[in-house]
Write a protein that holds these residues in place. Structure first.
Motif, PDB file in Angstrom:
ATOM      1  N   PRO A   7       0.958  -1.042  -0.029  1.00 47.08           N
ATOM      2  CA  PRO A   7       0.266  -0.241  -0.131  1.00 47.08           C
ATOM      3  C   PRO A   7       0.977   1.256   0.399  1.00 47.08           C
ATOM      4  O   PRO A   7       1.920   1.095   0.815  1.00 47.08           O
ATOM      5  N   THR A   8       0.310   2.446  -0.569  1.00 46.09           N
ATOM      6  CA  THR A   8       1.444   3.440  -0.952  1.00 46.09           C
ATOM      7  C   THR A   8       0.731   4.062   0.852  1.00 46.09           C
ATOM      8  O   THR A   8      -0.370   4.690   0.854  1.00 46.09           O
ATOM      9  N   GLN A  35       1.675  11.358   4.301  1.00 43.67           N
ATOM     10  CA  GLN A  35       2.058  13.196   4.283  1.00 43.67           C
ATOM     11  C   GLN A  35       0.534  13.941   4.178  1.00 43.67           C
ATOM     12  O   GLN A  35       0.707  14.609   3.409  1.00 43.67           O
ATOM     13  N   ALA A  36      -0.478  13.418   3.767  1.00 49.03           N
ATOM     14  CA  ALA A  36      -2.367  13.287   3.502  1.00 49.03           C
ATOM     15  C   ALA A  36      -2.644  14.022   4.341  1.00 49.03           C
ATOM     16  O   ALA A  36      -4.130  14.026   4.321  1.00 49.03           O
ATOM     17  N   HIS A  37      -1.749  13.726   5.969  1.00 47.49           N
ATOM     18  CA  HIS A  37      -2.939  14.419   6.744  1.00 47.49           C
ATOM     19  C   HIS A  37      -3.880  15.359   6.838  1.00 47.49           C
ATOM     20  O   HIS A  37      -5.204  16.022   6.560  1.00 47.49           O
ATOM     21  N   PRO A  38      -3.166  16.245   6.207  1.00 47.75           N
ATOM     22  CA  PRO A  38      -4.070  17.962   5.795  1.00 47.75           C
ATOM     23  C   PRO A  38      -4.947  17.963   4.890  1.00 47.75           C
ATOM     24  O   PRO A  38      -5.992  19.164   4.769  1.00 47.75           O
ATOM     25  N   ALA A  39      -4.589  17.458   3.166  1.00 49.51           N
ATOM     26  CA  ALA A  39      -5.281  17.380   2.599  1.00 49.51           C
ATOM     27  C   ALA A  39      -6.223  16.234   2.761  1.00 49.51           C
ATOM     28  O   ALA A  39      -7.795  16.696   2.397  1.00 49.51           O
ATOM     29  N   ALA A  40      -6.555  15.426   4.048  1.00 52.57           N
ATOM     30  CA  ALA A  40      -7.608  14.105   4.763  1.00 52.57           C
ATOM     31  C   ALA A  40      -8.567  15.890   5.170  1.00 52.57           C
ATOM     32  O   ALA A  40      -9.601  15.108   5.165  1.00 52.57           O
ATOM     33  N   ARG A  89      -4.847   4.831  10.181  1.00 56.17           N
ATOM     34  CA  ARG A  89      -4.899   3.339  11.201  1.00 56.17           C
ATOM     35  C   ARG A  89      -4.068   2.889   9.788  1.00 56.17           C
ATOM     36  O   ARG A  89      -3.923   1.532  10.568  1.00 56.17           O
ATOM     37  N   SER A  90      -3.358   3.195   8.723  1.00 58.43           N
ATOM     38  CA  SER A  90      -3.031   1.609   8.012  1.00 58.43           C
ATOM     39  C   SER A  90      -2.058   3.065   6.770  1.00 58.43           C
ATOM     40  O   SER A  90      -1.849   3.737   7.383  1.00 58.43           O
ATOM     41  N   TYR A 102     -10.001   8.149   4.504  1.00 61.58           N
ATOM     42  CA  TYR A 102      -9.680   9.170   3.150  1.00 61.58           C
ATOM     43  C   TYR A 102      -8.464   7.965   2.960  1.00 61.58           C
ATOM     44  O   TYR A 102      -7.531   8.052   3.434  1.00 61.58           O
ATOM     45  N   GLY A 103      -7.959   8.043   1.621  1.00 59.57           N
ATOM     46  CA  GLY A 103      -6.823   7.137   0.791  1.00 59.57           C
ATOM     47  C   GLY A 103      -5.873   8.242   0.202  1.00 59.57           C
ATOM     48  O   GLY A 103      -5.056   8.959   0.988  1.00 59.57           O
TER      49      GLY A 103
END
Length: 109
Positions: free
Chosen positions: A37-38, A42-47, A69-70, A93-94
């Motif tokens: 899985p990617t 770093q995507a916390h702000p976007a999520a 979570r993963s 969110y992925g």
């Protein structure tokens, strides 16, 4: 006689070992096909932004928590309040929103 019993016991143990190796190899092959899985840490702000935008349809948004979570899944929790009703939400969110749950919050009595 003793040697043949020992040989039979060794063959049985060896066959169990070979079966175990085959199962392990099959599991590794399945994980390889699925891929790694990617990591989207770093995507916390976007999520948080995307989930807030989605929840804003239900009122003023307050983010409570953002959790990794993963390696490829972030979960955002928060509330949305339109002045009449307060609701909680859980947003998965992925690389984009993959799930959104909205629940009413009971008013205090």
């Amino acid at each position: 006689m003793m040697a043949s019993a020992l040989l039979a016991g060794s063959a049985l143990a060896l066959s169990a070992c070979v079966a175990s190796l085959a199962v392990g190899a099959a599991g590794m092959a399945a994980r390889g096909v699925a891929g790694t899985p990617t990591n989207n840490e770093q995507a916390h702000p976007a999520a948080a932004t995307d989930c807030s935008t989605r929840a804003s349809h239900y009122g003023k948004v307050s983010i409570i928590d953002v959790e990794q979570r993963s390696p490829s899944k972030i979960v955002v929790w928060g509330t949305a309040d339109d002045g009449k009703q307060r609701r909680s939400f859980e947003c998965s969110y992925g690389t984009k929103i993959t799930g959104f749950k909205l629940r009413p919050i009971a008013s205090p009595r």
